[in-house]
Design a protein around this motif. Structure first.
Motif, short mmCIF file in Angstrom:
data_model
loop_
_atom_site.label_atom_id
_atom_site.label_comp_id
_atom_site.label_asym_id
_atom_site.label_seq_id
_atom_site.Cartn_x
_atom_site.Cartn_y
_atom_site.Cartn_z
N ALA A 1 -22.79 23.83 7.05
CA ALA A 1 -23.92 23.24 7.30
C ALA A 1 -23.79 21.52 7.38
N PHE A 2 -22.68 21.01 6.47
CA PHE A 2 -22.32 19.32 6.54
C PHE A 2 -22.25 19.00 7.82
N VAL B 1 -21.83 12.80 4.60
CA VAL B 1 -20.90 13.93 3.85
C VAL B 1 -20.73 13.48 2.68
N ARG B 2 -20.07 14.50 1.94
CA ARG B 2 -19.92 14.29 0.47
C ARG B 2 -18.55 13.76 0.07
N GLU C 1 -14.81 16.49 4.24
CA GLU C 1 -16.00 16.60 5.14
C GLU C 1 -16.04 15.47 6.17
N ALA C 2 -15.92 14.08 5.72
CA ALA C 2 -15.87 13.24 6.87
C ALA C 2 -14.91 13.51 7.90
N THR C 3 -13.70 13.75 7.84
CA THR C 3 -12.62 13.97 8.75
C THR C 3 -13.20 15.27 9.70
N ALA C 4 -13.94 16.29 8.96
CA ALA C 4 -14.17 17.32 10.02
C ALA C 4 -15.58 16.96 10.63
N TRP C 5 -16.49 15.95 10.20
CA TRP C 5 -17.80 15.91 10.79
C TRP C 5 -17.29 14.94 11.94
N LEU C 6 -16.34 14.11 11.76
CA LEU C 6 -16.00 13.12 12.94
C LEU C 6 -15.27 14.03 14.24
N GLU C 7 -14.40 14.99 13.69
CA GLU C 7 -13.73 15.64 14.67
C GLU C 7 -14.85 16.60 15.54
N TRP C 8 -15.60 17.22 14.69
CA TRP C 8 -16.80 17.96 15.36
C TRP C 8 -17.45 17.19 16.33
N ARG C 9 -17.66 16.13 16.21
CA ARG C 9 -18.65 15.19 17.15
C ARG C 9 -17.67 14.26 18.17
N LEU D 1 -13.81 -3.27 1.04
CA LEU D 1 -14.75 -2.43 1.52
C LEU D 1 -14.53 -1.01 1.38
N VAL D 2 -15.45 -0.51 0.42
CA VAL D 2 -15.48 1.07 0.01
C VAL D 2 -16.42 1.77 0.91
N PRO D 3 -16.17 2.65 1.64
CA PRO D 3 -17.26 3.37 2.48
C PRO D 3 -18.11 4.24 1.62
N ASP D 4 -19.27 4.08 1.81
CA ASP D 4 -20.30 5.37 1.22
C ASP D 4 -20.49 6.23 2.13
#
Length: 477
Positions: free
Chosen positions: A21-22, A29-30, A34-42, A107-110
């Protein structure tokens, strides 16, 4: 053949079910996995790592997405967050000390703010970052941290603020030469837009394609628009956002401003959030609807069990009345902001409050007890959303903690009354520095840094000779 088609459809459905779902989240993302997968998926190629400076301008760095997810350390010079709107640096003094080493801030990404950048031609994403010192300490004077500090003060007392901003802005013809006044754009009718179009659907329809892009860009980023209207000014629009957590809503305003400017540029037009961009036209506000709920059960702290008004409700208003003049520099941050605060318009000039009275500074809209709220009508749309929300909520909290009683609600129009607010930048800075209660809630480092920046901006403004001076002084004095 039919069986093959059924199998194909079944495979597609099962593939959709297996997609986490994420990955379909438009926003946030959490964790880094998840961020790595989210970026790759797009198929994202680049990441904009951004954070708001004192003016609300996006500062940061762009990098390839693979570098972003490889535990790369991000940093910016501390001076970036101490500059004026014109890029100059304030002098040390009045408690402010400019760091001689100009060391880096991290800089700490949220990752909860991760979203695509829909106007870029290459697949690009953006993420809002927090600022910390090299040793991990929070940078207290960064706008996002100032707002978070105020929200945390509410939490210490079992309370949670809820806000809903309304942002007004103008569409204007491109203006590459700042010596020339701004002019309203030409809409689809081929004629320049006129004033007096408040709530006009035809006025909105003049910019159908541009507004469609605003909606499309917003939806792609997971930003929620409640309503959009045409305001009174020529080419003036207003966007209302759904209510929610102050930091999340400030993030949305921060991104909305970028979004609206980009949509306008796509249509060869400027979008401006100046408080008073066009002479003899209405100014642009950022009205803030505010309520406070109990953290334990989410009940509106402004209403009791019988539906009546609570002491917290009245004390919140009392705090706004007493301290907003001292916090005005955060709600009206530029010389131009004070051109909006004039008598005889729909803009407040004092600290009165009233029920459904748009001539007051603090309006209590008609609502049921569960939705009881206070609308702060003073902030202008040029304000940094993080700082405007922080200032308004800080004043309300001080009122609650000090049990400040408001005066009687205004039952008539009060926008012709005497002006009680500061009339200019330097007066507002002096009041801001002198309010010890505000200083304690907002933080010493922010107070001194912000005041130094505003003094420096005033001095820069004073170097400019205006057309008024040339018209009336050149040959008459």
């Amino acid at each position: 053949m039919l069986d093959d088609k059924k199998a194909s459809r079944s495979g597609k459905r099962s593939g959709q079910l297996r997609t986490p779902a994420f990955l379909r989240n438009l926003r946030g993302v959490r964790n880094w996995k998840e961020a790595t997968a989210w970026l790759e998926w797009r198929g994202i190629e680049d990441i904009e790592c951004i954070t708001p400076d004192q003016a609300g301008v996006a500062r940061g760095k762009m990098m390839p997405s693979k570098k972003f997810t490889s535990n790369t350390s991000l940093a910016l010079p501390s001076a970036v967050f101490m500059t004026t709107i014109s890029g100059e640096y304030p002098e040390s003094g009045n408690g402010f000390v400019y760091p001689e080493d100009d060391g880096d801030l991290k800089l700490v990404p949220d990752l909860s703010t991760l979203s695509v950048v829909p106007w870029e031609s290459d697949p690009t994403a953006q993420v809002i970052c927090d600022l910390v010192h090299q040793d991990g300490r929070v940078v207290e004077f960064s706008p996002r941290n100032v707002l978070r500090r105020v929200v945390e003060r509410y939490a210490e007392h079992g309370l949670k603020p809820i806000v809903a901003p309304e942002i007004e802005f103008y569409l204007v013809d491109k203006n590459p030469d700042p010596d020339y006044p701004l002019t309203p754009p030409v809409g689809r009718t081929g004629r320049p837009i006129g004033g007096g179009q408040g709530y006009s659907i035809a006025g909105v329809n003049e910019f159908d394609e541009l507004i469609d892009d605003i909606y499309h860009f917003s939806e792609t980023q997971g930003l929620e628009i409640d309503t959009l209207i045409h305001e009174e000014g020529a080419g003036q629009l207003e966007i209302n956002l759904r209510h929610g957590d102050p930091v999340e809503l400030a993030d949305q305003v921060f991104l909305f401003k970028r979004t609206i400017r980009e949509a306008a540029l796509k249509h060869d037009t400027y979008a401006t959030f100046m408080a008073k961009p066009i002479q003899d036209q209405p100014g642009s506000a950022m009205h803030i609807h505010q309520s406070v709920v109990w953290a334990k059960d989410g009940r509106n702290a402004f209403s009791d069990k019988a539906g009546g008004e609570t002491e917290i409700f009245h004390h919140f208003i009392g705090g706004l009345q007493r301290h907003i003049p001292n916090a005005l520099i955060m709600l009206a941050p530029y010389v131009n902001s004070y051109r909006r605060l004039t008598q005889g318009s729909a803009v407040p000039v004092n600290t009165r409050w009233g029920y459904d009275n748009r001539t007051t500074a603090f309006r209590v809209p008609r609502s049921d007890p569960e939705s009881r709220r206070v609308e702060n009508r003073i902030p202008s749309s040029d304000a940094n959303p993080y700082l405007a929300l922080a200032a308004s909520l800080a004043c309300g909290l001080i009122g609650i903690l000090e049990k400040i009683e408001p005066d009687a609600p205004a039952g008539t129009a009060v926008n012709q009354d005497a002006i009680e607010l500061p009339r200019g930048l330097l007066e507002a800075v002096a009041l801001f520095e002198g309010d010890e209660a505000l200083r304690e809630v907002l933080g010493e480092s922010f107070t001194t840094t912000y005041a130094a920046i505003k003094r420096a901006e005033f001095e820069t403004f004073m170097k400019v000779i205006s057309p008024w001076e040339r018209e009336y002084l050149l040959l008459n004095v």
